[in-house]
Design a protein around this motif. Structure first.
Motif, PDB file in Angstrom:
ATOM      1  N   HIS A   3       8.821   9.207   9.753  1.00  0.00           N
ATOM      2  CA  HIS A   3       8.449   9.807   8.710  1.00  0.00           C
ATOM      3  C   HIS A   3       8.426   8.922   7.506  1.00  0.00           C
ATOM      4  O   HIS A   3       7.812   8.754   6.524  1.00  0.00           O
ATOM      5  CB  HIS A   3       9.085  11.273   8.431  1.00  0.00           C
ATOM      6  N   THR A   4       9.723   8.271   7.447  1.00  0.00           N
ATOM      7  CA  THR A   4       9.905   7.337   6.387  1.00  0.00           C
ATOM      8  C   THR A   4       8.787   6.302   6.235  1.00  0.00           C
ATOM      9  O   THR A   4       8.340   5.908   5.322  1.00  0.00           O
ATOM     10  CB  THR A   4      11.283   6.861   6.294  1.00  0.00           C
ATOM     11  N   ALA A  15       6.087   6.402   7.446  1.00  0.00           N
ATOM     12  CA  ALA A  15       4.600   6.839   7.318  1.00  0.00           C
ATOM     13  C   ALA A  15       4.469   7.113   5.613  1.00  0.00           C
ATOM     14  O   ALA A  15       3.415   6.870   5.052  1.00  0.00           O
ATOM     15  CB  ALA A  15       4.330   8.102   7.934  1.00  0.00           C
ATOM     16  N   GLU A  16       5.499   7.674   4.802  1.00  0.00           N
ATOM     17  CA  GLU A  16       5.573   7.850   3.419  1.00  0.00           C
ATOM     18  C   GLU A  16       5.517   6.464   2.787  1.00  0.00           C
ATOM     19  O   GLU A  16       4.778   6.311   1.781  1.00  0.00           O
ATOM     20  CB  GLU A  16       6.569   8.639   2.963  1.00  0.00           C
ATOM     21  N   ALA A  17       6.273   5.561   3.418  1.00  0.00           N
ATOM     22  CA  ALA A  17       6.058   4.156   2.647  1.00  0.00           C
ATOM     23  C   ALA A  17       4.544   3.239   2.792  1.00  0.00           C
ATOM     24  O   ALA A  17       3.933   2.867   1.831  1.00  0.00           O
ATOM     25  CB  ALA A  17       7.004   3.108   3.424  1.00  0.00           C
ATOM     26  N   GLU A  44       1.879   5.229   2.932  1.00  0.00           N
ATOM     27  CA  GLU A  44       0.886   6.115   2.257  1.00  0.00           C
ATOM     28  C   GLU A  44       1.183   5.391   0.694  1.00  0.00           C
ATOM     29  O   GLU A  44       0.126   5.330  -0.130  1.00  0.00           O
ATOM     30  CB  GLU A  44       1.264   7.337   2.035  1.00  0.00           C
ATOM     31  N   GLN A  45       2.415   5.042   0.254  1.00  0.00           N
ATOM     32  CA  GLN A  45       2.608   4.564  -1.071  1.00  0.00           C
ATOM     33  C   GLN A  45       2.084   3.289  -1.245  1.00  0.00           C
ATOM     34  O   GLN A  45       1.490   2.904  -2.230  1.00  0.00           O
ATOM     35  CB  GLN A  45       4.297   4.257  -1.239  1.00  0.00           C
ATOM     36  N   ASN A  46       2.145   2.223  -0.028  1.00  0.00           N
ATOM     37  CA  ASN A  46       1.469   1.028  -0.045  1.00  0.00           C
ATOM     38  C   ASN A  46      -0.095   1.164  -0.206  1.00  0.00           C
ATOM     39  O   ASN A  46      -0.812   0.610  -1.084  1.00  0.00           O
ATOM     40  CB  ASN A  46       1.765   0.115   0.972  1.00  0.00           C
ATOM     41  N   SER A  47      -0.571   2.234   0.455  1.00  0.00           N
ATOM     42  CA  SER A  47      -2.089   2.576   0.354  1.00  0.00           C
ATOM     43  C   SER A  47      -2.548   3.019  -1.089  1.00  0.00           C
ATOM     44  O   SER A  47      -3.247   2.505  -1.709  1.00  0.00           O
ATOM     45  CB  SER A  47      -2.338   3.735   1.385  1.00  0.00           C
TER      46      SER A  47
END
Length: 192
Positions: free
Chosen positions: A143-144, A146-148, A150-153
């Motif tokens: 999950h962490t 995936a969030e990272a 998304e943040q990079n995206s």
């Protein structure tokens, strides 16, 4: 150095940890490790347990690198002494994966969690509470990650928007215009 006295130091350190007196616990665990190393040749289970507890205290005090290094040492010794899939080795490997995750070594933590899950699944089964605990830890890590991602995206998308704005402003206002300069700086700051 009496075994009972060393065990008592470890027990007192355990109580201090429960009371969040980590500095005192650190001193006691360090004394226990020193005593066990003087008493036993090689990596005795008591020494390894004291080192593992000391590693946890170091992490609690914010010394993640020190805790990780000590846990890596314990895993190496447990693997040599007990085997890579012994319950104690797997427990320490899982704890090492947690500190790796806390340090930001997400790929390393993932690989270690997956190794532990595979061994626990073979030994204990896929529905054993210990296997499920480690699977839960891997789930949190994924999950962490995936969030990272998304943040990079989002960072890349924001950088693209800043560049597009600068490209649109520059022909009309010039490359030294404050908005153009700020948009290009923001794009560079986002690193994309």
């Amino acid at each position: 150095r009496d075994k009972r006295a060393l065990a008592a130091k470890g027990s007192l350190a355990d109580v201090m940890c429960e009371q969040n007196e980590l500095e005192g616990a650190q001193a006691l665990y360090e004394a226990a490790v020193e005593g066990y190393e003087a008493l036993y040749v090689g990596e005795d289970p008591s020494t390894l347990a004291a080192k593992g507890n000391l590693a946890n205290v170091l992490e609690g005090l914010g010394d993640l690198a020190g805790g990780r290094a000590l846990k890596e040492e314990v895993v190496e010794a447990q693997t040599a002494r007990l085997g890579p899939n012994h319950a104690g080795t797997l427990l320490t490997k899982g704890n090492l994966a947690v500190v790796m995750q806390e340090e930001g070594d997400l790929p390393g933590a993932r690989a270690l969690y997956e190794e532990v899950i595979e061994a626990k699944t073979q030994q204990l089964g896929p529905r054993h509470p210990s296997t499920l605990d480690t699977k839960g830890n891997l789930g949190v890590l994924l999950h962490t990650m995936a969030e990272a991602a998304e943040q990079n995206s989002a960072r890349a998308e924001a950088a693209d928007l800043y560049r597009a704005a600068a490209d649109a402003y520059e022909p009309k206002y010039g490359k030294d215009d404050v908005d153009v300069v700020q948009c290009r700086a923001k794009a560079r700051e986002l690193g994309a």
